[in-house]
Design an enzyme around this catalytic site. Structure first.
Site, PDB file in Angstrom:
ATOM      1  N   VAL A 136       0.839  -1.200   0.000  1.00  0.00           N
ATOM      2  CA  VAL A 136       0.000   0.000   0.000  1.00  0.00           C
ATOM      3  C   VAL A 136       0.877   1.254   0.000  1.00  0.00           C
ATOM      4  CG1 VAL A 136      -1.797   1.271   1.208  1.00  0.00           C
ATOM      5  CG2 VAL A 136      -1.869  -1.220   1.168  1.00  0.00           C
ATOM      6  N   ASP A 137       1.907   1.270   0.816  1.00  0.00           N
ATOM      7  CA  ASP A 137       2.843   2.389   0.790  1.00  0.00           C
ATOM      8  C   ASP A 137       3.439   2.560  -0.604  1.00  0.00           C
ATOM      9  OD1 ASP A 137       2.859   3.589   3.315  1.00  0.00           O
ATOM     10  OD2 ASP A 137       4.187   2.078   4.155  1.00  0.00           O
TER      11      ASP A 137
END
Length: 401
Positions: free
Chosen positions: A171-172
Protein backbone atom coordinates in the site's frame (compact mmCIF):
# COMPACT_ATOMS: atom_id res chain seq x y z
CA UNK A 1 21.67 20.43 -11.92
CA UNK A 2 19.84 17.72 -13.83
CA UNK A 3 20.29 16.95 -17.51
CA UNK A 4 18.18 19.51 -19.44
CA UNK A 5 16.91 16.72 -21.71
CA UNK A 6 15.24 14.92 -18.81
CA UNK A 7 11.40 14.96 -18.69
CA UNK A 8 11.31 16.84 -15.35
CA UNK A 9 14.44 18.91 -15.83
CA UNK A 10 14.04 22.29 -14.12
CA UNK A 11 11.52 20.99 -11.60
CA UNK A 12 12.64 21.38 -8.00
CA UNK A 13 10.93 19.46 -5.20
CA UNK A 14 11.02 20.29 -1.50
CA UNK A 15 10.69 16.86 0.08
CA UNK A 16 9.54 16.85 3.72
CA UNK A 17 8.44 13.22 3.58
CA UNK A 18 9.89 10.28 5.45
CA UNK A 19 9.75 6.49 5.68
CA UNK A 20 8.26 5.03 2.46
CA UNK A 21 5.32 6.38 0.43
CA UNK A 22 6.62 9.96 0.17
CA UNK A 23 10.25 9.00 -0.49
CA UNK A 24 9.12 6.57 -3.21
CA UNK A 25 7.22 9.42 -4.88
CA UNK A 26 10.17 11.80 -4.78
CA UNK A 27 12.62 9.09 -5.88
CA UNK A 28 10.59 8.51 -9.03
CA UNK A 29 10.53 12.26 -9.66
CA UNK A 30 14.32 12.26 -9.21
CA UNK A 31 14.68 9.40 -11.70
CA UNK A 32 12.84 11.58 -14.21
CA UNK A 33 15.18 14.53 -13.71
CA UNK A 34 13.63 16.61 -10.92
CA UNK A 35 15.95 18.06 -8.28
CA UNK A 36 14.94 16.69 -4.88
CA UNK A 37 15.82 18.60 -1.72
CA UNK A 38 15.17 16.14 1.09
CA UNK A 39 14.58 18.05 4.33
CA UNK A 40 15.42 16.02 7.43
CA UNK A 41 15.48 16.63 11.15
CA UNK A 42 19.13 17.16 12.16
CA UNK A 43 18.49 14.81 15.10
CA UNK A 44 18.48 11.45 13.34
CA UNK A 45 16.85 12.38 10.04
CA UNK A 46 14.42 10.14 8.20
CA UNK A 47 13.25 7.41 10.58
CA UNK A 48 14.33 4.73 8.12
CA UNK A 49 17.98 5.67 8.72
CA UNK A 50 17.68 3.84 12.03
CA UNK A 51 15.98 0.70 10.68
CA UNK A 52 19.01 -1.59 10.96
CA UNK A 53 20.38 -4.19 10.38
CA UNK A 54 21.42 -4.73 7.68
CA UNK A 55 23.33 -1.63 6.72
CA UNK A 56 26.08 -0.43 4.40
CA UNK A 57 28.58 2.20 5.46
CA UNK A 58 26.40 3.01 8.47
CA UNK A 59 23.29 3.60 6.34
CA UNK A 60 20.23 1.38 6.84
CA UNK A 61 19.04 -0.81 3.97
CA UNK A 62 15.50 0.57 4.37
CA UNK A 63 16.67 4.14 3.82
CA UNK A 64 19.01 3.22 0.97
CA UNK A 65 16.20 1.52 -0.92
CA UNK A 66 14.05 4.60 -1.56
CA UNK A 67 16.26 7.71 -1.47
CA UNK A 68 18.57 7.62 -4.45
CA UNK A 69 19.44 10.77 -6.40
CA UNK A 70 18.38 13.27 -3.72
CA UNK A 71 20.07 16.05 -1.73
CA UNK A 72 19.79 15.97 2.06
CA UNK A 73 19.37 19.24 3.94
CA UNK A 74 19.17 19.08 7.73
CA UNK A 75 16.66 21.66 9.00
CA UNK A 76 14.80 21.69 12.31
CA UNK A 77 11.31 22.93 11.44
CA UNK A 78 10.45 23.28 15.14
CA UNK A 79 12.64 26.41 15.26
CA UNK A 80 11.48 29.78 13.90
CA UNK A 81 14.63 30.04 11.82
CA UNK A 82 14.09 26.55 10.42
CA UNK A 83 10.51 27.31 9.43
CA UNK A 84 11.60 30.49 7.68
CA UNK A 85 14.18 28.50 5.75
CA UNK A 86 11.41 26.17 4.56
CA UNK A 87 9.43 29.16 3.30
CA UNK A 88 12.46 30.56 1.52
CA UNK A 89 13.20 27.22 -0.09
CA UNK A 90 9.54 26.81 -1.08
CA UNK A 91 9.80 30.06 -2.99
CA UNK A 92 12.54 28.44 -5.07
CA UNK A 93 10.72 25.11 -5.56
CA UNK A 94 7.85 23.93 -7.74
CA UNK A 95 6.56 21.13 -5.50
CA UNK A 96 6.38 20.31 -1.79
CA UNK A 97 5.76 16.73 -0.62
CA UNK A 98 4.97 15.88 3.01
CA UNK A 99 3.48 12.95 4.89
CA UNK A 100 3.15 14.11 8.49
CA UNK A 101 0.08 13.42 10.59
CA UNK A 102 -2.71 15.97 10.30
CA UNK A 103 -1.96 19.07 12.33
CA UNK A 104 1.83 18.77 12.41
CA UNK A 105 2.46 21.01 9.41
CA UNK A 106 -0.26 23.44 10.55
CA UNK A 107 1.40 23.73 13.96
CA UNK A 108 4.53 24.94 12.21
CA UNK A 109 2.71 27.20 9.77
CA UNK A 110 3.72 24.98 6.85
CA UNK A 111 0.35 23.44 5.93
CA UNK A 112 -1.33 23.86 2.55
CA UNK A 113 -3.36 26.90 3.59
CA UNK A 114 -0.33 28.78 4.86
CA UNK A 115 1.86 27.80 1.93
CA UNK A 116 -0.86 28.59 -0.62
CA UNK A 117 -1.15 32.14 0.62
CA UNK A 118 2.58 32.77 0.61
CA UNK A 119 3.55 30.59 -2.36
CA UNK A 120 0.56 30.39 -4.74
CA UNK A 121 2.69 28.72 -7.41
CA UNK A 122 3.45 25.69 -5.24
CA UNK A 123 2.12 22.17 -5.90
CA UNK A 124 1.57 20.80 -2.39
CA UNK A 125 1.31 17.00 -2.12
CA UNK A 126 0.08 15.67 1.22
CA UNK A 127 0.28 11.92 1.79
CA UNK A 128 -1.57 10.46 4.77
CA UNK A 129 -3.25 7.30 6.00
CA UNK A 130 -6.88 8.35 5.52
CA UNK A 131 -6.79 11.68 3.68
CA UNK A 132 -7.00 15.20 5.02
CA UNK A 133 -10.81 15.25 4.75
CA UNK A 134 -11.90 12.01 6.43
CA UNK A 135 -13.60 10.95 9.68
CA UNK A 136 -10.29 9.22 10.49
CA UNK A 137 -8.02 12.04 9.37
CA UNK A 138 -6.54 12.55 12.83
CA UNK A 139 -5.53 8.91 13.27
CA UNK A 140 -2.15 7.41 12.48
CA UNK A 141 -2.09 4.57 10.02
CA UNK A 142 0.51 2.23 8.63
CA UNK A 143 0.64 -0.08 5.64
CA UNK A 144 -0.43 -3.34 7.37
CA UNK A 145 -3.28 -1.55 9.16
CA UNK A 146 -4.55 -0.22 5.85
CA UNK A 147 -4.17 -3.67 4.29
CA UNK A 148 -6.44 -4.96 7.04
CA UNK A 149 -9.02 -2.18 6.84
CA UNK A 150 -9.28 -2.08 3.05
CA UNK A 151 -10.22 -5.74 2.62
CA UNK A 152 -6.88 -6.50 1.03
CA UNK A 153 -5.72 -8.75 3.88
CA UNK A 154 -8.94 -10.77 3.77
CA UNK A 155 -7.97 -11.90 0.26
CA UNK A 156 -4.45 -13.03 1.12
CA UNK A 157 -3.62 -16.44 2.62
CA UNK A 158 -4.79 -20.00 2.27
CA UNK A 159 -8.56 -20.59 2.02
CA UNK A 160 -8.67 -22.40 5.36
CA UNK A 161 -6.08 -20.18 7.04
CA UNK A 162 -6.05 -16.73 8.61
CA UNK A 163 -6.04 -13.48 6.64
CA UNK A 164 -2.45 -12.51 5.94
CA UNK A 165 -0.77 -9.22 5.12
CA UNK A 166 1.34 -8.95 2.02
CA UNK A 167 5.02 -9.30 2.93
CA UNK A 168 5.88 -6.13 1.03
CA UNK A 169 4.61 -2.68 2.00
CA UNK A 170 2.39 -2.79 -1.05
CA UNK A 171 0.00 0.00 0.00
CA UNK A 172 2.84 2.39 0.79
CA UNK A 173 4.48 1.52 -2.52
CA UNK A 174 1.33 2.01 -4.57
CA UNK A 175 0.64 5.27 -2.73
CA UNK A 176 4.09 6.48 -3.74
CA UNK A 177 3.23 5.71 -7.37
CA UNK A 178 -0.15 7.46 -7.26
CA UNK A 179 1.39 10.47 -5.54
CA UNK A 180 3.88 10.74 -8.39
CA UNK A 181 1.06 10.71 -10.93
CA UNK A 182 -0.84 13.38 -9.00
CA UNK A 183 2.21 15.61 -8.70
CA UNK A 184 3.05 15.36 -12.40
CA UNK A 185 -0.55 16.13 -13.38
CA UNK A 186 -0.50 19.19 -11.10
CA UNK A 187 2.82 20.30 -12.60
CA UNK A 188 1.24 20.26 -16.06
CA UNK A 189 -1.52 22.58 -14.85
CA UNK A 190 1.01 24.72 -12.98
CA UNK A 191 2.96 25.27 -16.20
CA UNK A 192 -0.19 26.48 -17.92
CA UNK A 193 -1.62 28.67 -15.17
CA UNK A 194 1.32 29.53 -12.93
CA UNK A 195 -0.64 28.32 -9.93
CA UNK A 196 -0.23 25.29 -7.71
CA UNK A 197 -2.84 23.08 -6.11
CA UNK A 198 -3.35 20.64 -3.25
CA UNK A 199 -2.72 16.97 -4.04
CA UNK A 200 -4.33 14.85 -1.30
CA UNK A 201 -3.34 11.16 -1.47
CA UNK A 202 -4.51 8.65 1.14
CA UNK A 203 -3.18 5.14 1.71
CA UNK A 204 -6.75 3.96 2.36
CA UNK A 205 -8.01 5.34 -0.96
CA UNK A 206 -5.12 3.75 -2.84
CA UNK A 207 -5.73 0.38 -1.16
CA UNK A 208 -9.41 0.45 -2.19
CA UNK A 209 -8.43 1.40 -5.73
CA UNK A 210 -5.95 -1.47 -5.83
CA UNK A 211 -8.81 -3.94 -5.33
CA UNK A 212 -9.66 -3.36 -9.04
CA UNK A 213 -11.38 -6.50 -10.40
CA UNK A 214 -11.98 -7.88 -6.90
CA UNK A 215 -13.93 -4.76 -6.03
CA UNK A 216 -15.96 -5.17 -9.21
CA UNK A 217 -16.52 -8.84 -8.35
CA UNK A 218 -18.33 -7.67 -5.23
CA UNK A 219 -20.24 -4.87 -7.00
CA UNK A 220 -21.43 -7.12 -9.82
CA UNK A 221 -22.19 -10.29 -7.84
CA UNK A 222 -23.05 -8.97 -4.40
CA UNK A 223 -20.85 -11.73 -3.00
CA UNK A 224 -17.87 -11.31 -0.71
CA UNK A 225 -14.69 -12.49 -2.50
CA UNK A 226 -13.01 -15.41 -0.75
CA UNK A 227 -9.38 -16.26 -0.17
CA UNK A 228 -8.05 -18.76 -2.69
CA UNK A 229 -4.41 -18.98 -1.67
CA UNK A 230 -2.39 -19.49 -4.86
CA UNK A 231 -5.50 -20.23 -6.89
CA UNK A 232 -7.53 -17.83 -9.00
CA UNK A 233 -11.33 -17.42 -8.93
CA UNK A 234 -11.79 -17.17 -12.71
CA UNK A 235 -8.88 -19.17 -14.14
CA UNK A 236 -8.16 -22.92 -14.07
CA UNK A 237 -5.51 -24.23 -14.02
CA UNK A 238 -3.83 -21.38 -12.24
CA UNK A 239 -1.56 -21.73 -9.23
CA UNK A 240 1.50 -23.17 -7.59
CA UNK A 241 2.65 -26.67 -8.45
CA UNK A 242 5.63 -28.78 -7.44
CA UNK A 243 7.95 -30.32 -9.99
CA UNK A 244 10.21 -33.14 -8.82
CA UNK A 245 12.80 -30.60 -7.66
CA UNK A 246 10.99 -27.38 -6.84
CA UNK A 247 7.92 -25.14 -7.18
CA UNK A 248 6.69 -23.24 -10.20
CA UNK A 249 3.61 -21.18 -11.00
CA UNK A 250 1.31 -21.38 -14.00
CA UNK A 251 -1.51 -19.14 -15.23
CA UNK A 252 -3.88 -20.08 -18.04
CA UNK A 253 -6.25 -17.20 -18.50
CA UNK A 254 -8.05 -18.11 -21.73
CA UNK A 255 -9.10 -20.86 -24.12
CA UNK A 256 -6.16 -20.36 -26.47
CA UNK A 257 -3.68 -21.01 -23.68
CA UNK A 258 -5.62 -24.06 -22.51
CA UNK A 259 -5.29 -25.55 -26.01
CA UNK A 260 -1.56 -24.85 -26.14
CA UNK A 261 -1.15 -26.27 -22.65
CA UNK A 262 -2.92 -29.52 -23.43
CA UNK A 263 -1.19 -30.05 -26.77
CA UNK A 264 2.29 -28.66 -26.15
CA UNK A 265 2.94 -29.00 -22.43
CA UNK A 266 1.17 -32.07 -21.00
CA UNK A 267 0.74 -34.05 -24.26
CA UNK A 268 -3.02 -34.44 -23.75
CA UNK A 269 -4.68 -32.99 -26.88
CA UNK A 270 -7.76 -35.07 -26.05
CA UNK A 271 -8.51 -32.79 -23.12
CA UNK A 272 -9.06 -29.76 -25.39
CA UNK A 273 -12.46 -30.95 -26.58
CA UNK A 274 -13.30 -33.18 -23.65
CA UNK A 275 -16.81 -32.03 -22.60
CA UNK A 276 -15.70 -32.08 -18.96
CA UNK A 277 -13.03 -29.42 -19.58
CA UNK A 278 -14.02 -27.73 -22.85
CA UNK A 279 -14.90 -24.27 -21.48
CA UNK A 280 -13.50 -22.15 -18.70
CA UNK A 281 -16.73 -22.61 -16.76
CA UNK A 282 -16.35 -26.37 -17.11
CA UNK A 283 -12.82 -26.22 -15.78
CA UNK A 284 -13.77 -23.97 -12.86
CA UNK A 285 -16.47 -26.49 -11.90
CA UNK A 286 -13.81 -29.23 -11.93
CA UNK A 287 -11.06 -27.19 -10.32
CA UNK A 288 -10.16 -29.78 -7.67
CA UNK A 289 -10.12 -32.63 -10.18
CA UNK A 290 -7.83 -30.78 -12.62
CA UNK A 291 -5.55 -29.59 -9.84
CA UNK A 292 -5.12 -33.09 -8.44
CA UNK A 293 -4.36 -34.51 -11.90
CA UNK A 294 -1.73 -31.84 -12.61
CA UNK A 295 -0.20 -32.15 -9.17
CA UNK A 296 0.58 -35.79 -9.82
CA UNK A 297 1.74 -35.17 -13.39
CA UNK A 298 4.07 -32.26 -12.61
CA UNK A 299 5.83 -34.29 -9.92
CA UNK A 300 7.17 -36.65 -12.62
CA UNK A 301 9.64 -34.18 -14.19
CA UNK A 302 12.07 -31.49 -13.08
CA UNK A 303 11.10 -27.85 -13.02
CA UNK A 304 13.53 -27.04 -15.84
CA UNK A 305 11.95 -29.72 -18.03
CA UNK A 306 8.44 -28.43 -17.44
CA UNK A 307 9.36 -24.78 -17.93
CA UNK A 308 11.13 -25.63 -21.18
CA UNK A 309 7.85 -27.13 -22.38
CA UNK A 310 5.89 -24.09 -21.20
CA UNK A 311 8.24 -21.72 -22.98
CA UNK A 312 8.24 -23.69 -26.22
CA UNK A 313 4.42 -23.82 -26.24
CA UNK A 314 4.09 -20.11 -25.38
CA UNK A 315 2.23 -20.81 -22.14
CA UNK A 316 2.86 -18.63 -19.04
CA UNK A 317 4.84 -20.44 -16.35
CA UNK A 318 7.71 -19.45 -14.10
CA UNK A 319 9.95 -20.81 -11.37
CA UNK A 320 9.26 -19.64 -7.83
CA UNK A 321 12.50 -17.80 -7.10
CA UNK A 322 13.99 -16.49 -3.91
CA UNK A 323 14.83 -12.79 -3.76
CA UNK A 324 18.52 -13.40 -4.46
CA UNK A 325 17.69 -15.60 -7.46
CA UNK A 326 15.45 -12.90 -8.90
CA UNK A 327 17.95 -10.06 -8.41
CA UNK A 328 20.85 -12.11 -9.79
CA UNK A 329 18.86 -13.45 -12.75
CA UNK A 330 19.95 -12.88 -16.36
CA UNK A 331 16.63 -11.11 -16.97
CA UNK A 332 17.41 -8.53 -14.27
CA UNK A 333 20.85 -7.98 -15.77
CA UNK A 334 19.49 -7.67 -19.30
CA UNK A 335 17.00 -5.01 -18.16
CA UNK A 336 19.69 -3.09 -16.24
CA UNK A 337 17.63 -3.45 -13.08
CA UNK A 338 20.56 -3.82 -10.67
CA UNK A 339 22.81 -0.78 -10.52
CA UNK A 340 26.08 -0.12 -8.71
CA UNK A 341 26.72 3.38 -7.37
CA UNK A 342 29.52 5.02 -5.42
CA UNK A 343 28.61 5.79 -1.81
CA UNK A 344 30.39 8.26 0.53
CA UNK A 345 30.83 5.76 3.37
CA UNK A 346 30.10 2.31 1.91
CA UNK A 347 32.44 2.59 -1.07
CA UNK A 348 29.96 1.16 -3.53
CA UNK A 349 26.54 -0.36 -3.18
CA UNK A 350 24.17 -2.22 -5.45
CA UNK A 351 20.55 -1.18 -5.65
CA UNK A 352 17.45 -1.90 -7.69
CA UNK A 353 17.18 0.52 -10.61
CA UNK A 354 14.23 2.33 -12.11
CA UNK A 355 11.79 0.22 -14.16
CA UNK A 356 11.08 3.16 -16.48
CA UNK A 357 12.60 2.79 -19.95
CA UNK A 358 12.18 5.92 -22.08
CA UNK A 359 13.72 5.87 -25.55
CA UNK A 360 14.30 9.61 -26.03
CA UNK A 361 14.73 10.76 -22.42
CA UNK A 362 16.07 7.83 -20.36
CA UNK A 363 15.95 8.14 -16.60
CA UNK A 364 18.87 9.80 -14.86
CA UNK A 365 21.90 7.81 -13.77
CA UNK A 366 21.31 6.89 -10.12
CA UNK A 367 23.24 8.64 -7.37
CA UNK A 368 23.70 7.08 -3.93
CA UNK A 369 21.20 8.17 -1.26
CA UNK A 370 22.71 11.13 0.64
CA UNK A 371 24.13 11.16 4.13
CA UNK A 372 22.12 13.15 6.66
CA UNK A 373 22.67 16.84 5.95
CA UNK A 374 25.20 16.10 3.22
CA UNK A 375 23.99 19.01 1.08
CA UNK A 376 22.83 21.50 3.73
CA UNK A 377 25.48 24.15 3.10
CA UNK A 378 25.53 23.58 -0.66
CA UNK A 379 21.78 23.99 -1.13
CA UNK A 380 21.35 26.95 1.22
CA UNK A 381 24.31 28.75 -0.34
CA UNK A 382 23.18 28.08 -3.90
CA UNK A 383 19.45 28.74 -3.58
CA UNK A 384 19.29 31.24 -0.72
CA UNK A 385 22.71 32.85 -1.20
CA UNK A 386 23.67 32.33 2.43
CA UNK A 387 27.34 32.84 3.18
CA UNK A 388 29.50 31.04 5.73
CA UNK A 389 28.66 33.50 8.51
CA UNK A 390 24.91 33.14 7.93
CA UNK A 391 25.20 29.36 7.92
CA UNK A 392 27.21 29.43 11.13
CA UNK A 393 24.57 31.59 12.80
CA UNK A 394 21.78 29.19 11.76
CA UNK A 395 23.81 26.24 12.98
CA UNK A 396 24.44 27.90 16.33
CA UNK A 397 20.69 28.53 16.69
CA UNK A 398 20.01 24.83 16.05
CA UNK A 399 18.04 25.55 12.88
CA UNK A 400 20.32 23.47 10.67
CA UNK A 401 22.58 20.47 11.14
Amino acid sequence: MSDPSMPLAGIRVLDLSRVLAGPICTMILADLGAEIIKVENPDGGDETRGMKPPEAGGEAHFYLGVNRTKKSVAIDISTPEGRELIHKLAAECDVLVENYRKGVMAKHGLDWEAMRDRHPHLVYCSISAYGRESPLADLPGFDPIIQAESGMMSLNGEPDGEPMRHALAIVDTMTGYYSTIGVMAAIMTQKETGRGQFVDVALFDVALNTLTNVGMYYFTSGKVPERRGNGHPTSVPNGLFQASDGPFYIALANQRLWKRFCEGVIDRPDMVDDPRYRTLSDRIARRDEITAFLRDLFATRTRAEWLARFNKAGVPGGAVRTVDQALESPEAAARDMVRTVAHPTAGSIRMVGSPLKLSATPVTEPVAPPLLGQHTDEVLAELLHLDADALATLRKAGAIG
